[in-house]
Enzyme design. Structure first.
Site, PDB file in Angstrom:
ATOM      1  N   SER A   1       0.693 -21.516  -0.640  1.00 29.84           N
ATOM      2  CA  SER A   1      -0.267 -20.657  -1.328  1.00 29.84           C
ATOM      3  C   SER A   1      -1.592 -21.352  -1.675  1.00 29.84           C
ATOM      4  O   SER A   1      -1.615 -22.520  -2.062  1.00 29.84           O
ATOM      5  CB  SER A   1       0.363 -20.140  -2.621  1.00 29.84           C
ATOM      6  OG  SER A   1      -0.606 -19.480  -3.385  1.00 29.84           O
ATOM      7  N   GLU A   2      -2.668 -20.567  -1.573  1.00 27.75           N
ATOM      8  CA  GLU A   2      -3.993 -21.039  -1.972  1.00 27.75           C
ATOM      9  C   GLU A   2      -4.017 -21.428  -3.455  1.00 27.75           C
ATOM     10  O   GLU A   2      -4.802 -22.257  -3.895  1.00 27.75           O
ATOM     11  CB  GLU A   2      -4.996 -19.904  -1.742  1.00 27.75           C
ATOM     12  CG  GLU A   2      -6.419 -20.326  -1.621  1.00 27.75           C
ATOM     13  CD  GLU A   2      -7.209 -19.252  -0.880  1.00 27.75           C
ATOM     14  OE1 GLU A   2      -7.215 -18.105  -1.361  1.00 27.75           O
ATOM     15  OE2 GLU A   2      -7.793 -19.555   0.160  1.00 27.75           O
TER      16      GLU A   2
ATOM     17  N   GLY B   1      -6.362 -13.240  -2.624  1.00 25.20           N
ATOM     18  CA  GLY B   1      -6.211 -12.380  -3.806  1.00 25.20           C
ATOM     19  C   GLY B   1      -6.785 -10.991  -3.583  1.00 25.20           C
ATOM     20  O   GLY B   1      -6.540 -10.076  -4.369  1.00 25.20           O
TER      21      GLY B   1
ATOM     22  N   GLU C   1      -3.664  -3.067   4.787  1.00 31.37           N
ATOM     23  CA  GLU C   1      -4.079  -3.899   5.924  1.00 31.37           C
ATOM     24  C   GLU C   1      -4.285  -3.095   7.208  1.00 31.37           C
ATOM     25  O   GLU C   1      -4.920  -3.580   8.150  1.00 31.37           O
ATOM     26  CB  GLU C   1      -3.061  -5.034   6.143  1.00 31.37           C
ATOM     27  CG  GLU C   1      -3.631  -6.168   6.981  1.00 31.37           C
ATOM     28  CD  GLU C   1      -2.682  -7.354   7.156  1.00 31.37           C
ATOM     29  OE1 GLU C   1      -1.718  -7.488   6.366  1.00 31.37           O
ATOM     30  OE2 GLU C   1      -2.907  -8.146   8.086  1.00 31.37           O
TER      31      GLU C   1
ATOM     32  N   ARG D   1      -4.110 -24.999  -4.515  1.00 32.56           N
ATOM     33  CA  ARG D   1      -5.418 -25.661  -4.639  1.00 32.56           C
ATOM     34  C   ARG D   1      -6.154 -25.172  -5.876  1.00 32.56           C
ATOM     35  O   ARG D   1      -6.818 -25.949  -6.549  1.00 32.56           O
ATOM     36  CB  ARG D   1      -6.237 -25.437  -3.357  1.00 32.56           C
ATOM     37  CG  ARG D   1      -5.759 -26.346  -2.214  1.00 32.56           C
ATOM     38  CD  ARG D   1      -6.369 -25.948  -0.889  1.00 32.56           C
ATOM     39  NE  ARG D   1      -5.735 -24.753  -0.362  1.00 32.56           N
ATOM     40  CZ  ARG D   1      -6.340 -23.826   0.377  1.00 32.56           C
ATOM     41  NH1 ARG D   1      -7.634 -23.947   0.636  1.00 32.56           N
ATOM     42  NH2 ARG D   1      -5.681 -22.794   0.835  1.00 32.56           N
TER      43      ARG D   1
ATOM     44  N   ALA E   1       0.834  -1.208   0.000  1.00 32.23           N
ATOM     45  CA  ALA E   1       0.000   0.000   0.000  1.00 32.23           C
ATOM     46  C   ALA E   1       0.870   1.259   0.000  1.00 32.23           C
ATOM     47  O   ALA E   1       0.599   2.212  -0.740  1.00 32.23           O
ATOM     48  CB  ALA E   1      -0.933  -0.004   1.214  1.00 32.23           C
TER      49      ALA E   1
ATOM     50  N   ASN F   1       4.201  -7.508   4.788  1.00 33.32           N
ATOM     51  CA  ASN F   1       3.473  -8.744   4.493  1.00 33.32           C
ATOM     52  C   ASN F   1       3.219  -8.890   2.996  1.00 33.32           C
ATOM     53  O   ASN F   1       3.065 -10.002   2.501  1.00 33.32           O
ATOM     54  CB  ASN F   1       2.106  -8.747   5.192  1.00 33.32           C
ATOM     55  CG  ASN F   1       2.187  -9.283   6.608  1.00 33.32           C
ATOM     56  OD1 ASN F   1       3.203  -9.827   7.019  1.00 33.32           O
ATOM     57  ND2 ASN F   1       1.118  -9.119   7.351  1.00 33.32           N
TER      58      ASN F   1
ATOM     59  N   GLY G   1      -2.185 -14.054  -6.048  1.00 35.86           N
ATOM     60  CA  GLY G   1      -2.381 -13.110  -7.133  1.00 35.86           C
ATOM     61  C   GLY G   1      -3.208 -11.932  -6.672  1.00 35.86           C
ATOM     62  O   GLY G   1      -3.371 -11.703  -5.475  1.00 35.86           O
TER      63      GLY G   1
ATOM     64  N   GLU H   1       9.981   3.623   6.747  1.00 32.15           N
ATOM     65  CA  GLU H   1       9.803   2.171   6.883  1.00 32.15           C
ATOM     66  C   GLU H   1      10.623   1.694   8.076  1.00 32.15           C
ATOM     67  O   GLU H   1      11.827   1.891   8.123  1.00 32.15           O
ATOM     68  CB  GLU H   1      10.253   1.463   5.595  1.00 32.15           C
ATOM     69  CG  GLU H   1      10.369  -0.041   5.709  1.00 32.15           C
ATOM     70  CD  GLU H   1       9.107  -0.732   6.233  1.00 32.15           C
ATOM     71  OE1 GLU H   1       8.025  -0.559   5.662  1.00 32.15           O
ATOM     72  OE2 GLU H   1       9.220  -1.439   7.265  1.00 32.15           O
TER      73      GLU H   1
ATOM     74  N   ALA I   1      -6.194  -9.128  -0.774  1.00 33.74           N
ATOM     75  CA  ALA I   1      -5.263  -8.239  -0.059  1.00 33.74           C
ATOM     76  C   ALA I   1      -4.469  -7.419  -1.069  1.00 33.74           C
ATOM     77  O   ALA I   1      -4.242  -6.217  -0.895  1.00 33.74           O
ATOM     78  CB  ALA I   1      -4.309  -9.033   0.824  1.00 33.74           C
TER      79      ALA I   1
HETATM   80  P1  ADP Z   1       0.102  -3.414   3.249  1.00 38.07           P
HETATM   81  O1  ADP Z   1      -0.252  -4.645   2.482  1.00 38.07           O
HETATM   82  O2  ADP Z   1      -1.070  -2.770   3.824  1.00 38.07           O
HETATM   83  O3  ADP Z   1       1.002  -2.529   2.469  1.00 38.07           O
HETATM   84  P2  ADP Z   1       2.414  -4.497   4.566  1.00 38.07           P
HETATM   85  O4  ADP Z   1       2.509  -5.384   5.742  1.00 38.07           O
HETATM   86  O5  ADP Z   1       2.809  -5.061   3.261  1.00 38.07           O
HETATM   87  O6  ADP Z   1       0.936  -3.920   4.530  1.00 38.07           O
HETATM   88  O7  ADP Z   1       3.323  -3.200   4.777  1.00 38.07           O
HETATM   89  C1  ADP Z   1       3.291  -2.423   5.920  1.00 38.07           C
HETATM   90  C2  ADP Z   1       4.673  -1.852   6.151  1.00 38.07           C
HETATM   91  O8  ADP Z   1       4.618  -0.853   7.164  1.00 38.07           O
HETATM   92  C3  ADP Z   1       5.693  -2.881   6.615  1.00 38.07           C
HETATM   93  O9  ADP Z   1       6.826  -2.839   5.793  1.00 38.07           O
HETATM   94  C4  ADP Z   1       5.995  -2.460   8.048  1.00 38.07           C
HETATM   95  O10 ADP Z   1       7.301  -2.781   8.465  1.00 38.07           O
HETATM   96  C5  ADP Z   1       5.774  -0.955   7.971  1.00 38.07           C
HETATM   97  N1  ADP Z   1       5.516  -0.332   9.296  1.00 38.07           N
HETATM   98  C6  ADP Z   1       4.725  -0.793  10.281  1.00 38.07           C
HETATM   99  N2  ADP Z   1       4.725   0.048  11.328  1.00 38.07           N
HETATM  100  C7  ADP Z   1       5.544   1.085  11.005  1.00 38.07           C
HETATM  101  C8  ADP Z   1       5.977   2.265  11.668  1.00 38.07           C
HETATM  102  N3  ADP Z   1       5.566   2.558  12.911  1.00 38.07           N
HETATM  103  N4  ADP Z   1       6.828   3.095  11.028  1.00 38.07           N
HETATM  104  C9  ADP Z   1       7.281   2.802   9.776  1.00 38.07           C
HETATM  105  N5  ADP Z   1       6.922   1.697   9.108  1.00 38.07           N
HETATM  106  C10 ADP Z   1       6.055   0.838   9.692  1.00 38.07           C
END
Ligand code: ADP
Length: 584
Positions: free
Chosen positions: A383-384, A554, A541, A387, A144, A171, A178, A163, A556
């Protein structure tokens, strides 16, 4: 030759009971077990000092394990210790490197014990206060955040991404199936005419037990085709279409070469972000949203040496879920205390807590998804799509027990009722030939295998006759196009008759937190009073409402691309940025 001689000398000395002394500098290699096979290191050391460590062979995950490959050898040399901290999020690779160093030292006749002493923790550095300025600050560089960053930059905004992990991807990097999209040109090319926007909305609502936010689901479905076409414009086409788990329809779009969608998109979005000159500050954790007169105007953040004040005209929360924060999950569902999680360690719910602290509402927080096919030893998700491509689930009695492609919550619940609370996912060589992930699972030693059904049954320790009957019945069902036993109605294009045969033992694991910050269709964060909080956006998320009580596989990826784009565009517009590139 000189090196070889010194190793031989060391081994000979060790065999004779001599240990090498300080000053007897040797070079040796050692091997550790990584995520994907051997990690081989070369070490140069004597009894008192590790002079050099180099990883000379590995097959670790790009963007995660490779961070440990880059950073840990230097850390070991700098600390003169193997007991350095593992790289966050890359523990398996870190441990493989450490094991390999231990082995190299031992093989070279050097006692590794003195190097097992942890380096003295450096006194906490005096942090420097620093102020940064941008139009849009994006917190989190998963799917995202990267999507929002690229989109906001296309709209002319000066973007800064924070980050907290040492790598991007979150995640999203682990999404293997996909991206669900409806009414796409790729579906049209494959003559798929029954999987359009209305069906997508209906399936997502049904899958989510109807508690999803219909406006968000409609926005996701209606914008999905444009989103997948936008991905193509940044060099990330997803032209292959397959059936989605939990539905009879074909929405699941994935890369041409069958590679896992998450790693593919994160790599392409990162490349695009780099091309656009977007600054991504790694190892930097946002801790607080800065408010001024009820308006979000930036964030506070920190890294090892700085306390940052990031002043921005708009804030986008893209911090992901809380599937790695057991305290937070157990507050909503105590029964999850002992479950394994597929989530990366950064999924700790920071964005939800930061948003709540400035008055944001949350929705569906207790809706935490178990994924039915998790290899428990390493929490690796199977992975789903396996299936969708034809794999089936079999219990320890050698029998199928459910519609293998029912919704994730239904399949997970069915598994937990089987002997031992687990099952086997069974597939054949034909499926392996068509799916990169399947190959990877085998290379990682997750599967048992056999040249015949009987041999596979023996390897699984299940009743041979029962298993053979199960497989014959399934292959006949595929040929007839009807699963009389459990009513499975998709992923039946290919039977499981091509030897050798494989099975992976799996059980449910925590996968996705469907609840989160409340947003509207413009991705504005909604307050507990029901009003948008000006300047504050959220996508992915970290938000709740899109998936309701159960997320369809799929969705997410569709969620993060569609709403990441909307958040990026709207945050840029709110920040008053002027478009520098066409809004593709
Ligand atoms: P989405 O699918 O919503 O993008 P992800 O889990 O792929 O969710 O990405 C969320 C990212 O945000 C991760 O890389 C995570 O390490 C980062 N993150 C979470 N909390 C913080 C924070 N407090 N400051 C900076 N980055 C963060």
């Amino acid at each position: 030759m000189k090196k070889l001689l010194s190793i031989l000398l060391a081994v000979a000395l060790l065999a004779l009971g001599f240990a090498l002394a300080e000053g007897d500098r040797v070079t040796a290699r050692g091997v550790g077990q990584g995520i994907d096979g051997d990690v081989v290191v070369q070490v140069e050391a004597d009894a008192g000092t590790i002079y050099a460590v180099e990883v000379v062979e590995h097959n670790e995950t790009e963007g995660i394990g490779t961070v440990a490959v880059e950073k840990l050898p230097g850390a070991i040399v700098a600390a003169n210790s193997i007991a350095v901290d593992a790289i966050a999020g890359a523990t398996v690779t870190s441990n493989a490197i450490k094991d390999a160093v231990r082995q190299a030292l031992t093989d070279a006749g050097i006692d590794p014990a003195p190097f097992e002493v942890a380096p003295e923790a450096a006194a906490p550095a005096e942090k420097t206060a620093e102020t940064l300025e941008c139009d849009v600050v994006i917190v989190g560089a998963g799917g995202a955040g990267l999507t929002a960053a690229v989109r906001a930059t296309q709209e002319g905004a000066k973007v800064l991404v924070l980050e907290k992990m040492p790598f991007v991807g979150g995640n999203s990097l682990k999404a293997s199936g996909g991206m669900n999209c409806a009414d796409t040109k790729f579906q049209a090319a494959a003559d798929i005419t029954d999987s359009g926007v209305p069906e997508f909305i209906e399936d997502t609502m049904n899958g989510g037990h109807g508690i999803n936010d219909l406006a968000l689901v409609t926005t996701m479905a209606e914008n999905s085709a444009e989103a997948v076409e936008w991905l193509e414009t940044i060099g990330a086409p997803l032209p292959k279409v397959a059936a989605t788990g939990g539905t009879v329809h074909k929405y699941l779009h994935s890369p041409e070469d069958g590679s896992p969608v998450g790693a593919f998109l994160v790599a392409k979005l990162s490349e695009e972000a780099e091309k656009q000159g977007i600054e991504i500050m790694l190892n930097t954790t946002a801790t607080e949203i800065i408010m001024s007169d009820g308006v979000a105007v930036g964030v506070k953040a920190e890294d090892a040496g700085h306390d940052y004040t990031v002043n921005a005209r708009a804030v986008v929360l893209a911090t992901g879920g809380f599937g790695a924060n057991f305290d937070m999950m157990c507050a909503y569902n105590p029964s999850l205390a002992n479950a394994v999680t597929t989530n990366h360690p950064g999924a700790t719910g920071d964005g939800i807590l930061m948003a709540e602290a400035v008055g944001a509402a949350t929705v569906d927080m207790a809706q935490i998804q178990l994924h039915p096919t998790v290899y428990q030893a390493t929490s690796m998700l199977v992975s789903e799509k396996m299936r969708s491509l034809g794999a089936i689930l079999v219990n320890q009695e050698g029998k199928r027990f459910t519609n293998d492609l029912a919704t994730r919550d239904a399949v997970s619940a069915a598994e937990l009722e089987q002997t031992g609370g687990y099952a086997w996912i069974v597939f054949d060589q034909n499926l392996v030939d068509n799916n990169k992930s399947a190959k990877q699972y085998i290379e990682q030693g997750m599967a048992v295998q056999g040249d015949t059904y009987e041999a596979l049954a023996k390897a699984m320790n299940v009743d041979e006759a029962a298993f053979v009957e199960t497989m014959d019945t399934w292959n006949a069902a595929v040929a007839a196009g009807e699963d009389a036993e459990f009513g499975r109605n998709n992923g039946m294009d290919a039977d499981l008759s091509t030897a050798p045969f494989y099975a992976i033992q799996i059980a449910p694991g925590i996968h996705h937190t469907m609840g989160g910050v409340k947003i509207d269709v413009r991705t504005e964060v909604i307050s507990t009073e029901g009003q948008p909080i000006p300047g504050l956006y959220a996508a992915g998320e970290v938000t709740g409402g899109v998936h309701g009580g159960n997320r369809i596989g799929g969705n997410a990826v569709c969620d993060f691309v569609v709403f990441g784009r909307i958040a990026g565009a709207n945050a840029a517009a709110y920040a008053g940025a002027e478009a520098v590139a066409p809004a593709a």
